[in-house]
Design a protein around this motif. Structure first.
Motif, PDB file in Angstrom:
ATOM      1  N   ALA A 112     -67.464  62.402   8.730  1.00  0.00           N
ATOM      2  CA  ALA A 112     -67.148  63.540   7.854  1.00  0.00           C
ATOM      3  C   ALA A 112     -68.455  64.107   7.296  1.00  0.00           C
ATOM      4  CB  ALA A 112     -66.234  63.076   6.726  1.00  0.00           C
ATOM      5  N   ALA A 113     -68.761  65.316   7.736  1.00  0.00           N
ATOM      6  CA  ALA A 113     -70.060  65.901   7.387  1.00  0.00           C
ATOM      7  C   ALA A 113     -70.205  66.107   5.885  1.00  0.00           C
ATOM      8  CB  ALA A 113     -70.229  67.228   8.126  1.00  0.00           C
ATOM      9  N   GLU A 114     -69.082  66.333   5.202  1.00  0.00           N
ATOM     10  CA  GLU A 114     -69.171  66.666   3.784  1.00  0.00           C
ATOM     11  C   GLU A 114     -69.339  65.433   2.895  1.00  0.00           C
ATOM     12  OE1 GLU A 114     -66.599  66.870   5.732  1.00  0.00           O
ATOM     13  OE2 GLU A 114     -64.893  65.878   4.772  1.00  0.00           O
ATOM     14  N   ALA A 115     -69.104  64.231   3.442  1.00  0.00           N
ATOM     15  CA  ALA A 115     -69.175  63.025   2.610  1.00  0.00           C
ATOM     16  C   ALA A 115     -70.633  62.621   2.383  1.00  0.00           C
ATOM     17  CB  ALA A 115     -68.410  61.889   3.281  1.00  0.00           C
ATOM     18  N   ARG A 116     -70.907  62.085   1.201  1.00  0.00           N
ATOM     19  CA  ARG A 116     -72.266  61.582   0.950  1.00  0.00           C
ATOM     20  C   ARG A 116     -72.311  60.055   1.066  1.00  0.00           C
ATOM     21  NH1 ARG A 116     -71.163  59.810  -3.848  1.00  0.00           N
ATOM     22  NH2 ARG A 116     -69.847  61.047  -5.244  1.00  0.00           N
ATOM     23  N   ARG A 117     -71.130  59.437   1.147  1.00  0.00           N
ATOM     24  CA  ARG A 117     -71.072  57.983   1.321  1.00  0.00           C
ATOM     25  C   ARG A 117     -69.950  57.670   2.316  1.00  0.00           C
ATOM     26  NH1 ARG A 117     -67.992  54.036  -1.271  1.00  0.00           N
ATOM     27  NH2 ARG A 117     -68.857  51.951  -1.048  1.00  0.00           N
ATOM     28  N   HIS A 118     -70.155  56.634   3.132  1.00  0.00           N
ATOM     29  CA  HIS A 118     -69.193  56.312   4.189  1.00  0.00           C
ATOM     30  C   HIS A 118     -68.877  54.821   4.131  1.00  0.00           C
ATOM     31  CE1 HIS A 118     -70.189  60.251   5.982  1.00  0.00           C
ATOM     32  NE2 HIS A 118     -71.398  59.961   5.538  1.00  0.00           N
ATOM     33  N   LEU A 119     -67.581  54.516   4.223  1.00  0.00           N
ATOM     34  CA  LEU A 119     -67.121  53.132   4.195  1.00  0.00           C
ATOM     35  C   LEU A 119     -66.452  52.846   5.535  1.00  0.00           C
ATOM     36  CD1 LEU A 119     -66.759  50.573   2.505  1.00  0.00           C
ATOM     37  CD2 LEU A 119     -64.684  51.581   1.558  1.00  0.00           C
ATOM     38  N   LEU A 120     -67.094  52.028   6.370  1.00  0.00           N
ATOM     39  CA  LEU A 120     -66.624  51.746   7.727  1.00  0.00           C
ATOM     40  C   LEU A 120     -65.905  50.396   7.727  1.00  0.00           C
ATOM     41  CD1 LEU A 120     -68.733  53.985   8.089  1.00  0.00           C
ATOM     42  CD2 LEU A 120     -69.705  52.705  10.000  1.00  0.00           C
ATOM     43  N   LEU A 121     -64.669  50.387   8.216  1.00  0.00           N
ATOM     44  CA  LEU A 121     -63.850  49.164   8.186  1.00  0.00           C
ATOM     45  C   LEU A 121     -63.317  48.912   9.586  1.00  0.00           C
ATOM     46  CD1 LEU A 121     -61.987  50.212   4.929  1.00  0.00           C
ATOM     47  CD2 LEU A 121     -63.769  48.483   5.078  1.00  0.00           C
ATOM     48  N   ALA A 122     -63.858  47.890  10.247  1.00  0.00           N
ATOM     49  CA  ALA A 122     -63.498  47.606  11.638  1.00  0.00           C
ATOM     50  C   ALA A 122     -62.798  46.267  11.742  1.00  0.00           C
ATOM     51  CB  ALA A 122     -64.758  47.590  12.505  1.00  0.00           C
ATOM     52  N   GLY A 123     -61.766  46.219  12.576  1.00  0.00           N
ATOM     53  CA  GLY A 123     -61.105  44.966  12.903  1.00  0.00           C
ATOM     54  C   GLY A 123     -61.206  44.734  14.397  1.00  0.00           C
ATOM     55  N   GLY A 124     -61.777  43.608  14.806  1.00  0.00           N
ATOM     56  CA  GLY A 124     -61.827  43.250  16.225  1.00  0.00           C
ATOM     57  C   GLY A 124     -62.513  44.312  17.071  1.00  0.00           C
ATOM     58  N   ILE A 125     -61.861  44.694  18.171  1.00  0.00           N
ATOM     59  CA  ILE A 125     -62.459  45.654  19.101  1.00  0.00           C
ATOM     60  C   ILE A 125     -62.565  47.045  18.469  1.00  0.00           C
ATOM     61  CG2 ILE A 125     -60.277  46.324  20.216  1.00  0.00           C
ATOM     62  CD1 ILE A 125     -63.710  45.709  21.940  1.00  0.00           C
ATOM     63  N   GLY A 126     -61.943  47.233  17.313  1.00  0.00           N
ATOM     64  CA  GLY A 126     -62.101  48.488  16.568  1.00  0.00           C
ATOM     65  C   GLY A 126     -63.518  48.721  16.094  1.00  0.00           C
ATOM     66  N   VAL A 127     -64.370  47.763  16.337  1.00  0.00           N
ATOM     67  CA  VAL A 127     -65.781  47.929  15.978  1.00  0.00           C
ATOM     68  C   VAL A 127     -66.447  49.032  16.814  1.00  0.00           C
ATOM     69  CG1 VAL A 127     -66.675  46.229  17.634  1.00  0.00           C
ATOM     70  CG2 VAL A 127     -67.894  46.617  15.488  1.00  0.00           C
ATOM     71  N   THR A 128     -65.882  49.347  17.988  1.00  0.00           N
ATOM     72  CA  THR A 128     -66.631  50.186  18.937  1.00  0.00           C
ATOM     73  C   THR A 128     -66.967  51.592  18.410  1.00  0.00           C
ATOM     74  OG1 THR A 128     -64.540  50.579  20.116  1.00  0.00           O
ATOM     75  CG2 THR A 128     -66.025  48.929  21.029  1.00  0.00           C
ATOM     76  N   PRO A 129     -65.993  52.399  17.939  1.00  0.00           N
ATOM     77  CA  PRO A 129     -66.402  53.723  17.456  1.00  0.00           C
ATOM     78  C   PRO A 129     -67.227  53.638  16.179  1.00  0.00           C
ATOM     79  CG  PRO A 129     -64.071  53.343  16.991  1.00  0.00           C
ATOM     80  CD  PRO A 129     -64.537  52.196  17.840  1.00  0.00           C
TER      81      PRO A 129
END
Ligand code: FES
Length: 319
Positions: A106-123
């Motif tokens: 999201a270009a407008e965000a100034r902070r990003h919270l990435l939450l991956a489970g298992g193979i969801g790590v890829t993107p």
């Protein structure tokens, strides 16, 4: 479905875990591959003869156009796609679509919270690469069943922004939904992984007060059985461009009917999770059954032809 396929060659293949293979694809002539943004996926023609197509996220650094990196989990309930991908060897040819993306940063965000489970790590790994190249603040929580099942530990384990959580590790390192925190208008949340993980994270964020628009998600499988998408009564679709009308019977999708009448309609997953078939509804009342559109997109008139139906007798589409 994309008719524009790219020929690639497997340039490297390695087992990242006992069940995850990492494949590096290059162009046969070593030309640059089309550019992509973090979060993108490609359609892969896994078995050209059988027409088997699967979607895989690109997990390498987006600035590297010399190769595309995919990571493929061998699914226990595989319909043949993941196991065929695991059989690939260096030098094998593979046809893929150009990258597509409905899961971008999201270009407008100034902070990003990435939450991956298992193979969801890829993107999310591609997002971390992209965010590392910029100045935005981010935090990356990577949840896996065990260290043995966690891919990319060499890249992620000692990364200052990454927190690894394994189910079989000490209680104090397990993922705590409190890490999602209170809603913050400048923060975007991204979640990708198995359905149970995603539902847990999304419901935790919503309970904490996060608006749906702040939660960006990519699913690898539909929430409901795909067969449920086509349950219902008949209705008519009308194409705005030609005025042609077609009946959609119970048990078939709008997309099925469009393709049967040679309408050039876009599509990819046919499971309501990729967004490739989205069109605009110009008249009528949709019955949304996909797992990809946000409430705002639905309110704006967007509609998935592969998985959604109509509550009104006629649905007019911008096609
Ligand atoms: S083709 Fe993927 S959502 Fe419809």
């Amino acid at each position: 479905m994309s008719t524009e396929w790219l020929d690639t060659v497997v340039d490297d293949r390695r087992d990242a875990t006992g069940r995850i293979v990492v494949l590096d694809l290059v162009s046969p002539g070593d030309a640059e591959l089309p550019e992509f943004a973090a979060g993108a996926h490609v359609d892969v023609l896994v078995d050209g003869a059988a027409g088997l197509v699967r979607q895989y996220s690109l997990c390498g650094p987006p600035h590297d156009r010399s190769r595309y990196r995919l990571a493929v989990l061998a699914e226990t309930a595989s319909r043949g796609g993941s196991l065929a991908m695991h059989r690939l060897r260096k030098g094998d040819r593979l046809r893929i679509s150009p990258p597509r993306n409905r899961f971008g940063v999201a270009a407008e965000a100034r902070r990003h919270l990435l939450l991956a489970g298992g193979i969801g790590v890829t993107p999310l790994l591609a997002m971390a690469h992209a965010l590392d190249a910029g100045s935005a603040e981010y935090e990356f929580h990577y949840c896996a069943r065990s260290r043995a099942e966690a891919a990319f530990l060499d890249e992620l384990e000692h990364h200052p922004r990454v927190r690894l959580h394994v189910d079989d590790g000490p209680a104090e390192q397990r993922f705590d939904p409190a890490a999602i925190g209170r809603p913050d208008p400048g923060t975007a949340i991204y979640v990708c992984g198995p359905a149970g993980f995603m539902d847990f994270v999304i419901s935790s964020a919503r309970t904490a007060g996060w608006p749906a628009e702040a939660i960006h998600k990519e699913r690898f499988a539909p929430v409901d059985d795909v067969a449920a998408h086509t349950v219902g009564g008949a209705f008519t679709v009308r194409l705005a461009s030609t005025g042609a009308e077609y009946e959609v019977a119970g048990g078939e999708s709008v997309l099925d009917v469009l393709l049967a009448h040679d309408v050039d309609a876009p599509y990819s997953c046919q499971q309501g999770i990729c967004g490739e078939c989205v069109v605009r509804v110009l008249a009528g009342e949709p019955d949304h059954r996909d797992d990809v559109l946000t409430d705002r997109e639905r309110a704006d008139g967007l509609f998935t032809t592969c998985s959604s139906r109509a509550l009104s007798p006629i649905l007019e589409l911008d096609l």
